[in-house]
Design an enzyme around this catalytic site. Structure first.
Site, PDB file in Angstrom:
ATOM      1  N   CYS A 427      23.577  56.468  49.744  1.00 58.90           N
ATOM      2  CA  CYS A 427      22.890  56.409  48.453  1.00 58.90           C
ATOM      3  C   CYS A 427      22.317  57.761  48.039  1.00 58.90           C
ATOM      4  CB  CYS A 427      21.797  55.347  48.486  1.00 58.90           C
ATOM      5  SG  CYS A 427      20.564  55.570  49.797  1.00 58.90           S
ATOM      6  N   HIS A 471      16.270  53.055  49.930  1.00 56.43           N
ATOM      7  CA  HIS A 471      17.304  53.288  48.927  1.00 56.43           C
ATOM      8  C   HIS A 471      16.870  54.429  48.013  1.00 56.43           C
ATOM      9  CE1 HIS A 471      20.912  52.300  46.856  1.00 56.43           C
ATOM     10  NE2 HIS A 471      20.323  51.887  45.741  1.00 56.43           N
ATOM     11  N   ASP A 487      21.686  52.717  38.973  1.00 54.86           N
ATOM     12  CA  ASP A 487      21.925  52.753  40.416  1.00 54.86           C
ATOM     13  C   ASP A 487      23.407  53.050  40.654  1.00 54.86           C
ATOM     14  OD1 ASP A 487      21.976  52.525  43.121  1.00 54.86           O
ATOM     15  OD2 ASP A 487      20.953  50.595  43.218  1.00 54.86           O
TER      16      ASP A 487
END
Length: 675
Positions: A427, A471, A487
């Site tokens: 991520c 995250h 995202d």
């Protein structure tokens, strides 16, 4: 030769020393992960050395050698911590002193010093963790330490350790009501109630900066970051892919590292006039309760986005930063429980393009030239920022990009490596490359770190958010909407955000064996049961605050209680305990000792036979006079008197007072004189 007969044949001093070393190991073992490795290894070697000396009945090391070891330990502690002050250096040094003290364990005085250091070491366990597992381990070590202490106060004969264990367990049970009363009513005065910790040594998965690779390490960490319970039964919890817990917002970028822009620390926040966050919420509010594990940072993790401050215990004050992050007035050094409400539908930030957005367009010069070229192509092909964002996301989905925790080492051009060379990452790589591309295309962008998703525990209904749920995502600014969450990881690996595939740490040999023997479903259920039990410990023990104490007094009938009422109730309980103790002592004085009563009956029986003995004579002297007076016919009674003395001063497991009473009834006593 088996171990049991060998251990039973050892001298008492050797047996007691080995047991004390075992207890010291129990006291130190929970701290092994919190002290330097060299300290753990050296402590183990010193305890093993002392055990070998005791087993082989060897003399203790000379004083010069002990002094040399002390200097070595002192030097290593100073070299590692640069100081002897502070709880980490202090605990390490205390543990080393405890191990070194065993090398001069000769007299009872030395044992008392070891007991003192041992009790301090037990308390030190709670400097690092107050979990249920730590409490159980400390309780076991405390029972062992009390057993060794009781055994040290039985200097005559060879009393069995089981006898000392029973007495130690009885002491713990007798002390339990006092412990419970102190826990319930001893005033908790915030912020003094709690344990300080250096903010620089924060162990949270989040930080005010993000280096490429840091969240990958968190993804392999299965420890719990927070627990969440939705408190409104009429409102279902949100989908897992909409559960974003907001942490630090990162703006400044130097090519590899993202930093927070003017991130305020707890002591630097202007609490009276916080900067407005320009937040507009819509839709129903989600009410929930968070149990946050200690992070030693002032960050309060809430679902995006909360327009109302969370309800914190006394001693904490919440404030929202302009980036929607909630902070506490001091670092979170222990388990913290608070209530909050959030709106999943919201707008945030300026609606038009002000000068304040310039920092969100800045990029370091001379880096990522291919990404800059790609941004120019997107600007030429698409007229609006929304179309540029959508084109970049479409490239992530269709360009062969892959989510992995092992993308290899990136070079200086991190965005170029992701977009054109490796096309894989986790991520942080994905969010960073996306934000760089957006800035190069003229779209203001920034990085938000936090936690995403979680897993519900079917045992107690709490959502568990782990460090593996850490995250990083992006936010882009769009005219008329403000900051919009994007995202990009969800476009590369939707399973990372959804329910179908959550990151799991690799199982070690023990975990693999447990999976094989027990089965994954049973193991998962046992894990959920343990975590639910530990959560109850957090809720009812670690989060027992002063407000809950006052609520308890209200339920007991006190109106508007305060901390002074707590002191009064505690004093009343102490006075009541003193009266009960005095009454029990008075009652006990009125009762005859069964041993003394049996000895008095024997004296009376011998007097009827013609031998009057004074009351101060012990059993051995009585046996001698009976032999001298009656001769051989007094031998059974004399032997019985010796066994009675042994039961008093050197008890054996098989020699109980009840057996002596039965033998007394069957004895052949000397015949009384004839008239």
């Amino acid at each position: 030769m088996t171990l049991r007969p060998t251990a039973a044949a050892l001298p008492r001093e050797t047996r007691d020393t080995l047991f004390l070393l075992l207890v010291i190991g129990l006291c130190v073992a929970p701290l092994a992960g919190h002290i330097p490795p060299w300290a753990s290894v050296l402590t183990l070697l010193l305890l093993l050395w002392r055990g070998l000396l005791a087993w082989h009945l060897r003399p203790l090391p000379a004083r010069w050698l002990r002094s040399l070891l002390l200097i070595l330990v002192l030097g290593l502690t100073l070299l590692h911590f640069r100081t002897l002050l502070g709880y980490q250096a202090g605990v390490t040094f205390i543990i080393m002193l405890l191990a070194l003290k065993t090398l001069e364990l000769r007299a009872r005085r030395d044992a008392m010093v070891i007991f003192f250091l041992g009790f301090f070491t037990l308390v030190a366990n709670f400097f690092f963790s107050q979990s249920l597992a730590t409490a159980l381990a400390t309780l076991a070590a405390l029972l062992g330490l009390l057993t060794a202490l009781v055994n040290a106060h039985l200097p005559v004969g060879r009393p069995p350790l089981v006898q000392s264990l029973r007495l130690a367990a009885r002491m713990l049970l007798l002390g339990a009501p006092v412990m419970l009363a102190l826990f319930l009513f001893f005033p908790r005065i915030a912020p003094l109630w709690g344990l300080p910790k250096d903010m620089a040594s924060g162990r949270s998965g989040l930080s005010p900066h993000m280096n490429v690779g840091s969240v990958a390490q968190l993804a392999l960490d299965d420890s719990i970051a927070l627990r969440l319970r939705f408190t409104d039964p009429q409102q279902p919890p949100p989908p897992q892919n909409q559960m974003y817990f907001r942490g630090p917002v990162l703006t400044a970028f130097d090519g590899r590292q993202w930093l927070a822009l003017n991130q305020p620390e707890a002591q630097a926040i202007t609490w009276a006039r916080p900067t407005p966050a320009q937040l507009q919420v819509s839709g129903p509010a989600l009410a929930y309760e968070v149990t946050l594990e200690p992070s030693y940072r002032p960050w309060l993790l809430l679902l995006d986005a909360s327009d109302q401050p969370p309800e914190l215990p006394e001693g904490f004050r919440p404030v929202m930063t302009p980036e929607l992050q909630w902070l506490a007035s001091r670092p979170i050094t222990s388990v913290l429980r608070y209530r909050a409400s959030s709106h999943l539908q919201f707008r945030h930030g300026p609606q038009q393009d002000p000068r304040a957005l310039r920092p969100y367009l800045q990029l370091p010069a001379g880096l990522n030239p291919r990404t800059l070229e790609l941004a120019q192509q997107l600007q030429a092909q698409h007229a609006s920022p929304q179309a540029i964002v959508q084109a970049a996301l479409q490239r992530l989905r269709e360009g062969g990009y892959r989510y992995t925790l092992a993308p290899g080492r990136y070079g200086a051009h991190t965005a170029d490596d992701f977009w054109f060379e490796r096309k894989e990452g986790f991520c942080e790589h994905i969010a960073s490359a996306f934000a760089v591309l957006m800035r190069a295309a003229g779209v203001p962008a920034r990085i938000v770190t936090g936690y995403q998703g979680g897993q519900i525990n079917n045992v107690d209904g709490y959502w568990t958010v782990r460090q593996s749920d850490a995250h990083a995502w992006a936010e882009v600014w769009q005219a008329g909407q403000g900051w919009v969450r994007i995202d990009p990881t969800a476009w590369v690996a939707p399973e990372r955000i959804g329910l179908s595939q959550r990151l799991q740490p690799p199982a070690g040999m023990l975990g693999t064996a447990m999976h094989t023997m027990v089965g994954p479903s049973t193991l998962a259920h046992l894990r959920a049961l343990w975590e639910a039990t530990n959560n109850r410990w957090n809720q009812w023990v670690l989060n027992y605050t002063q407000q809950q104490q006052l609520n308890l007094l209200q339920r007991l009938g006190l109106q508007a209680p305060d901390w002074q009422d707590l002191v009064r109730v505690l004093g009343l309980l102490a006075a009541l305990a003193a009266l009960l103790g005095a009454g029990y002592a008075a009652w006990q004085r009125q009762q005859h000792d069964p041993w003394q009563r049996l000895l008095a009956r024997t004296r009376q029986r011998l007097a009827r036979a013609g031998l009057a003995l004074p009351e101060h004579l012990p059993p051995r002297a009585m046996a001698q006079q009976a032999r001298a007076h009656f001769g051989a016919q007094a031998e059974p009674a004399a032997q019985w008197l010796l066994r009675l003395e042994q039961a008093r001063y050197a008890p054996q497991p098989r020699l109980a007072l009840a057996q002596l009473q039965q033998q007394w009834r069957r004895l052949r006593w000397p015949a009384p004189p004839r008239h």
